[in-house]
Design a protein around this motif. Structure first.
Motif, short mmCIF file in Angstrom:
data_model
loop_
_atom_site.label_atom_id
_atom_site.label_comp_id
_atom_site.label_asym_id
_atom_site.label_seq_id
_atom_site.Cartn_x
_atom_site.Cartn_y
_atom_site.Cartn_z
N HIS A 1 42.37 34.63 43.53
CA HIS A 1 43.49 35.23 44.14
C HIS A 1 42.77 35.72 45.52
O HIS A 1 41.62 36.51 45.47
N VAL A 2 43.41 35.53 46.79
CA VAL A 2 42.74 35.95 47.99
C VAL A 2 43.77 36.89 48.71
O VAL A 2 44.99 36.61 48.84
N ARG A 3 43.24 37.87 49.19
CA ARG A 3 43.99 38.88 49.63
C ARG A 3 44.18 38.63 51.31
O ARG A 3 43.26 37.89 52.01
N SER A 4 45.61 38.75 51.84
CA SER A 4 45.91 38.22 53.16
C SER A 4 46.86 39.32 53.78
O SER A 4 47.81 39.76 52.92
N ASP A 5 46.77 39.45 54.89
CA ASP A 5 47.35 40.38 55.92
C ASP A 5 48.90 39.88 56.09
O ASP A 5 49.65 40.32 56.72
N GLY A 6 49.18 38.42 55.97
CA GLY A 6 50.12 37.76 55.97
C GLY A 6 51.03 37.85 54.88
O GLY A 6 50.72 38.11 53.89
N SER A 7 52.34 37.13 55.37
CA SER A 7 53.57 37.34 54.19
C SER A 7 53.43 36.24 53.09
O SER A 7 53.95 36.36 52.06
N GLN A 8 52.74 35.09 53.58
CA GLN A 8 52.66 34.12 52.80
C GLN A 8 52.05 34.36 51.47
O GLN A 8 52.38 33.67 50.44
N ASP A 9 51.00 35.16 51.19
CA ASP A 9 50.30 35.46 50.09
C ASP A 9 50.39 36.75 49.68
O ASP A 9 49.53 37.26 49.22
N GLU A 10 51.76 37.22 49.74
CA GLU A 10 51.74 38.80 49.27
C GLU A 10 51.86 38.95 47.75
O GLU A 10 51.06 40.10 47.27
N HIS A 11 51.95 37.90 46.82
CA HIS A 11 51.51 38.02 45.57
C HIS A 11 50.03 38.04 45.33
O HIS A 11 49.76 38.82 44.43
N ASP A 12 49.44 37.37 46.00
CA ASP A 12 47.92 37.46 45.97
C ASP A 12 47.40 38.42 46.34
O ASP A 12 46.44 39.31 45.81
N ALA B 1 39.80 38.13 44.29
CA ALA B 1 39.75 38.58 42.80
C ALA B 1 39.56 37.22 42.04
O ALA B 1 40.43 36.19 42.16
N LEU B 2 38.41 37.00 41.25
CA LEU B 2 38.34 35.95 40.27
C LEU B 2 38.73 36.58 38.87
O LEU B 2 38.07 37.42 38.53
N PHE B 3 39.68 36.06 38.17
CA PHE B 3 40.17 36.44 36.87
C PHE B 3 40.07 35.46 35.80
O PHE B 3 40.35 34.34 35.94
N GLY B 4 39.58 35.78 34.59
CA GLY B 4 39.67 34.93 33.62
C GLY B 4 39.45 35.50 32.27
O GLY B 4 39.11 36.61 32.17
N TYR B 5 40.42 34.80 31.55
CA TYR B 5 40.69 35.48 29.96
C TYR B 5 39.34 34.89 29.17
O TYR B 5 38.72 33.79 29.06
N TYR B 6 38.82 35.86 28.47
CA TYR B 6 37.92 35.50 27.10
C TYR B 6 38.77 34.93 25.85
O TYR B 6 39.64 35.59 25.44
N THR C 1 36.83 46.95 24.72
CA THR C 1 36.33 45.48 24.47
C THR C 1 36.97 44.88 25.34
O THR C 1 38.28 44.71 25.43
N PRO C 2 36.36 43.97 26.24
CA PRO C 2 36.99 43.43 27.16
C PRO C 2 37.51 42.03 26.89
O PRO C 2 36.92 41.34 25.79
N THR C 3 38.73 41.74 27.08
CA THR C 3 39.55 40.72 26.90
C THR C 3 39.62 39.82 28.17
O THR C 3 39.99 38.51 28.03
N HIS C 4 39.08 40.17 29.19
CA HIS C 4 39.07 39.27 30.30
C HIS C 4 37.95 39.81 31.06
O HIS C 4 37.06 40.59 30.85
N LYS C 5 37.53 38.94 31.95
CA LYS C 5 36.53 39.14 33.18
C LYS C 5 37.03 39.17 34.30
O LYS C 5 37.94 38.38 34.81
N LEU C 6 36.56 40.19 35.57
CA LEU C 6 37.11 40.07 36.71
C LEU C 6 35.76 40.37 37.65
O LEU C 6 34.90 41.11 37.36
N ALA D 1 48.77 41.40 46.56
CA ALA D 1 49.03 42.67 45.46
C ALA D 1 48.22 42.39 44.31
O ALA D 1 47.66 43.53 43.84
N PHE D 2 47.81 41.18 43.71
CA PHE D 2 47.21 41.14 42.62
C PHE D 2 45.68 41.68 42.91
O PHE D 2 45.07 42.48 42.20
#
Length: 295
Positions: free
Chosen positions: A259-270, A225-230, A212-217, A272-273
């Protein structure tokens, strides 16, 4: 500083969105760091091969998003000192439509989707379909993978408000009919691109999972990655001549977080997500997901 500002294929000059997307990517990747002054509108118009109106509109859009500061007459804006790592979340259909337009500028486009139905995706694809039909966008290949709840799964939602034990099958029957309708429409729209010779290679595949989806991806080209909760809400719906009050999840109006993937260190959390979301999707796709054929 190396920039990729080549104009999209076709005779039309690059649009406001093309300019805004390119500058946004430079800012979020750190190519244009906080405090950096942008070139003048004249210089940007020459670089992108477009008119100053499109440039001005693109800059206004980025100011509205909080990525640029400075609105003085004649003075080029600067990158905001604290440029947000994420854009403010927007309604799913609006955000997804914008990001699909950007994704379809790639030569090889991939879209991975996990959702309750494909209603939002069908709605959000319309601007990209129009742009491709006009040959403003010309991807060479399109690969779409969609994970949906299995028709045989005992889903927690939707259910009648008055039936917590889920003995009435009508809410799930209605969901299955909607799922088949939207998925069939999605396949038809995308495969038409190949039939018309607009996209040479098109692959659209559906699989079902007993979840049962509780989120959409939405995963776009492996870089966003575009993430949203139902959110569960009571909802009155008509079905086979009767009205039901059900607990349901509505997807069009939910917010999507980008969340946008980047090869730089500025967006390491994005980064990873995005990477973790891709691994999560693949783990379902390659294990318990089963082929799903829209009726």
């Amino acid at each position: 500083m190396s920039h990729d500002s080549s104009a999209p294929h076709g005779t039309q000059p690059p649009s406001r969105d093309h300019v805004a997307d390119t500058l946004r990517d430079r800012i979020l990747s750190g190519d244009l760091p906080p405090g950096a002054r942008l070139p003048t509108q004249h210089e940007l118009a020459e670089e992108f091969g477009t008119n100053r109106t499109a440039v001005r509109q693109a800059l206004d859009l980025l100011r509205h998003e909080g990525l640029l500061t400075g609105t003085g007459r004649g003075a080029p804006p600067r990158v905001a000192e604290r440029a947000p790592a994420h854009e403010a979340p927007r309604k799913a259909d609006i955000e997804l439509a914008d990001r699909l337009l950007h994704a379809f500028r790639a030569e090889h486009v991939t879209v991975d989707v996990f959702s309750l139905t494909t209603e939002t995706l069908n709605t959000a694809l319309a601007p990209s379909m129009i742009a491709i039909s006009r040959e403003e966008l010309r991807p060479r290949s399109l690969t779409v993978r969609v994970l949906l709840p299995s028709v045989s799964a005992d889903l927690a939602l939707p259910r009648l408000v008055s039936d917590p034990g889920r003995t009435d099958p009508r809410p799930l029957e209605r969901l299955h009919e909607l799922t088949h309708t939207y998925a069939g429409a999605l396949r038809g729209h995308l495969e038409t691109l190949k039939v018309r010779g607009l996209v040479p290679e098109v692959s659209v595949e559906f699989r079902g999972v007993p979840i049962t989806p509780t989120h959409k991806l939405y995963l776009l080209n492996g870089t966003e990655a575009l993430f949203g909760y139902y959110h569960v809400v009571p909802h009155r719906v008509g079905y086979r001549g009767e009205e039901m009050e059900i607990h349901d999840v509505l997807g069009l109006g939910t917010q999507l977080f980008r969340h946008v993937r980047s090869d730089g260190s500025q967006d390491e959390h994005d980064t990873a997500f995005v990477d973790s979301s891709k691994r999560w999707f693949d783990s379902l796709w390659d294990s318990i997901a089963q082929p799903f054929e829209p009726a």
